[in-house]
Design a protein around this motif. Structure first.
Motif, PDB file in Angstrom:
ATOM      1  N   LEU A  84      71.194  14.374  40.123  1.00 33.81           N
ATOM      2  CA  LEU A  84      71.163  13.250  39.198  1.00 33.81           C
ATOM      3  C   LEU A  84      72.261  12.261  39.545  1.00 33.81           C
ATOM      4  O   LEU A  84      73.403  12.660  39.761  1.00 33.81           O
ATOM      5  N   VAL A  85      71.915  10.989  39.594  1.00 37.20           N
ATOM      6  CA  VAL A  85      72.920   9.935  39.680  1.00 37.20           C
ATOM      7  C   VAL A  85      73.150   9.452  38.258  1.00 37.20           C
ATOM      8  O   VAL A  85      72.229   8.965  37.613  1.00 37.20           O
ATOM      9  N   GLN A  86      74.357   9.662  37.781  1.00 36.67           N
ATOM     10  CA  GLN A  86      74.663   9.416  36.380  1.00 36.67           C
ATOM     11  C   GLN A  86      75.848   8.466  36.248  1.00 36.67           C
ATOM     12  O   GLN A  86      76.719   8.448  37.130  1.00 36.67           O
ATOM     13  N   PRO A  91      77.925  12.391  29.404  1.00 34.58           N
ATOM     14  CA  PRO A  91      78.393  13.729  29.047  1.00 34.58           C
ATOM     15  C   PRO A  91      78.005  14.767  30.103  1.00 34.58           C
ATOM     16  O   PRO A  91      76.984  14.633  30.773  1.00 34.58           O
ATOM     17  N   THR A  92      78.830  15.776  30.245  1.00 39.23           N
ATOM     18  CA  THR A  92      78.608  16.851  31.199  1.00 39.23           C
ATOM     19  C   THR A  92      77.383  17.678  30.798  1.00 39.23           C
ATOM     20  O   THR A  92      77.269  18.106  29.658  1.00 39.23           O
ATOM     21  N   GLU A  93      76.479  17.896  31.754  1.00 38.59           N
ATOM     22  CA  GLU A  93      75.294  18.705  31.478  1.00 38.59           C
ATOM     23  C   GLU A  93      75.681  20.181  31.336  1.00 38.59           C
ATOM     24  O   GLU A  93      76.629  20.652  31.963  1.00 38.59           O
ATOM     25  N   THR A  94      74.904  20.903  30.553  1.00 38.44           N
ATOM     26  CA  THR A  94      75.181  22.332  30.337  1.00 38.44           C
ATOM     27  C   THR A  94      75.263  23.101  31.652  1.00 38.44           C
ATOM     28  O   THR A  94      76.119  23.961  31.823  1.00 38.44           O
ATOM     29  N   HIS A  95      74.351  22.772  32.583  1.00 45.33           N
ATOM     30  CA  HIS A  95      74.279  23.547  33.823  1.00 45.33           C
ATOM     31  C   HIS A  95      74.785  22.753  35.028  1.00 45.33           C
ATOM     32  O   HIS A  95      74.346  22.983  36.148  1.00 45.33           O
ATOM     33  N   LEU A  96      75.725  21.845  34.778  1.00 45.57           N
ATOM     34  CA  LEU A  96      76.333  21.096  35.879  1.00 45.57           C
ATOM     35  C   LEU A  96      77.100  22.055  36.787  1.00 45.57           C
ATOM     36  O   LEU A  96      77.949  22.826  36.336  1.00 45.57           O
ATOM     37  N   THR A 108      78.982   5.286  39.112  1.00 44.33           N
ATOM     38  CA  THR A 108      78.104   6.450  38.980  1.00 44.33           C
ATOM     39  C   THR A 108      78.601   7.596  39.848  1.00 44.33           C
ATOM     40  O   THR A 108      79.296   7.386  40.842  1.00 44.33           O
ATOM     41  N   ASP A 109      78.214   8.821  39.465  1.00 46.48           N
ATOM     42  CA  ASP A 109      78.501   9.984  40.292  1.00 46.48           C
ATOM     43  C   ASP A 109      77.193  10.715  40.594  1.00 46.48           C
ATOM     44  O   ASP A 109      76.131  10.370  40.069  1.00 46.48           O
ATOM     45  N   LEU A 110      77.283  11.686  41.497  1.00 48.12           N
ATOM     46  CA  LEU A 110      76.117  12.495  41.871  1.00 48.12           C
ATOM     47  C   LEU A 110      76.326  13.898  41.350  1.00 48.12           C
ATOM     48  O   LEU A 110      77.355  14.518  41.634  1.00 48.12           O
TER      49      LEU A 110
END
Length: 288
Positions: A84-86, A91-96, A108-110
């Motif tokens: 994901l490019v966010q 917010p940090t995803e649960t399964h990041l 943006t980050d990847l």
DNA sequence: CCCCTCACCTGTCAGC
DNA sequence: TGCTGACAGGTGAGGG
């Protein structure tokens, strides 16, 4: 579950939103997601820091991004992986599992997000002289049927030589890549082939028919799922509209075959399932 | 060398 | 309600 068409959508997204950017830092948040990087997570981060990301490539379900002349970043989404490019502030995803930040002002980050951690990222040495930065660890992966360099004659010869059954062969990435359980069942249904057909009994025209149907089912899926990459998200999730609408065999146990009306059957197969029409795809007379 | 089985992983859902 | 087990399935290590 991402199969080849979904992975191709991701590749296009990476090409658009990530290629050409310089990595500021790579953070590993889950060790298992970098387990294929044998030198460990610190080495993984060090290999990425400061690298300029090259063109996005794909072979079968593997993705890679050249980092230097000698090294490429390899990504496999496994069963549940997403790239994901966010916005960096999202917010940090649960399964990041892994996050790359960039030395530019795009904001943006990847993010590599993967619930089940079958997938992963790793940095590998490139096949010497490979202009596309092909990592040596992927050299044994066959071309996929959407690749211009896919060799149908070689595929047929390999089928004839093997003493196995057709669905096993379709899932063997050294023969043909990018075909998973779902598209194997779909292509076999379209070709009216039973999944236990011995590969040694395949004729040249039958192989050609099968390859054509694999291309068609993947092409249909790509057309149906290929519309979402033109956004900020490099999106993959198994819920592409294609799966809901267009499957003829997979997941349709007891529903009527769209050709003949006979109920589709499901059989346990290699710790998964095979779906087929017992009338259109009769069991081969000989099992060897 | 060739072929096959199974571990790996977590969330969901049916059944009790 | 809460527990258990089946299931989803790509990949590669290891066994036969």
């Amino acid at each position: 579950m991402p199969e080849l068409p979904e992975v191709e959508v991701v590749r296009r997204g990476l090409a658009r939103w990530v290629s050409g950017r310089t990595v500021e830092a790579a953070s590993v948040l889950h060790l298992r997601s970098v387990r294929r990087h044998l030198a460990g997570p610190e080495d993984f981060s060090a290999a990425l820091k400061g690298a300029e990301i090259g063109e996005a490539h794909r072979r079968g379900k593997y993705l890679w991004l050249p980092l230097t002349e000698q090294h490429s970043l390899v990504a496999h989404l496994g069963m549940s992986g997403q790239l994901l490019v966010q916005p960096a502030t999202a917010p940090t995803e649960t399964h990041l599992r892994v996050r790359l930040t960039f030395a530019d002002s795009a904001g943006t980050d990847l993010r590599f997000v993967d619930q089940r951690t079958f997938g992963g990222l790793s940095v590998h040495e490139v096949v010497p002289g490979a202009e596309d930065g092909l990592p040596a660890v992927l050299a044994h992966i066959a071309r996929d049927p959407l690749d211009d360099a896919f060799d149908e004659d070689a595929f047929h010869t390999a089928l004839r030589r093997k003493r196995t059954t057709i669905k096993r062969a379709l899932l063997d990435q050294s023969l043909i890549s990018g075909v998973g359980n779902i598209y194997a069942d779909e292509a076999l249904w379209r070709t009216r082939l039973h999944y236990e057909r011995p590969t040694a009994t395949m004729t040249r025209p039958r192989t050609a028919e099968l390859v054509t149907h694999i291309r068609e089912v993947m092409g249909d899926a790509l057309a149906a799922g290929g519309t979402s990459f033109d956004s900020l998200y490099v999106n993959v999730n198994g819920e592409s509209g294609y799966f809901d609408r267009s499957l003829d065999a997979y997941g349709r146990e007891d529903e009527p075959c769209r050709r003949c009306g006979t109920p589709i059957r499901r059989r346990p197969w290699m710790n998964r399932s095979s779906y087929f029409c017992p009338r259109c795809q009769p069991v081969p007379r000989t099992a060897s």
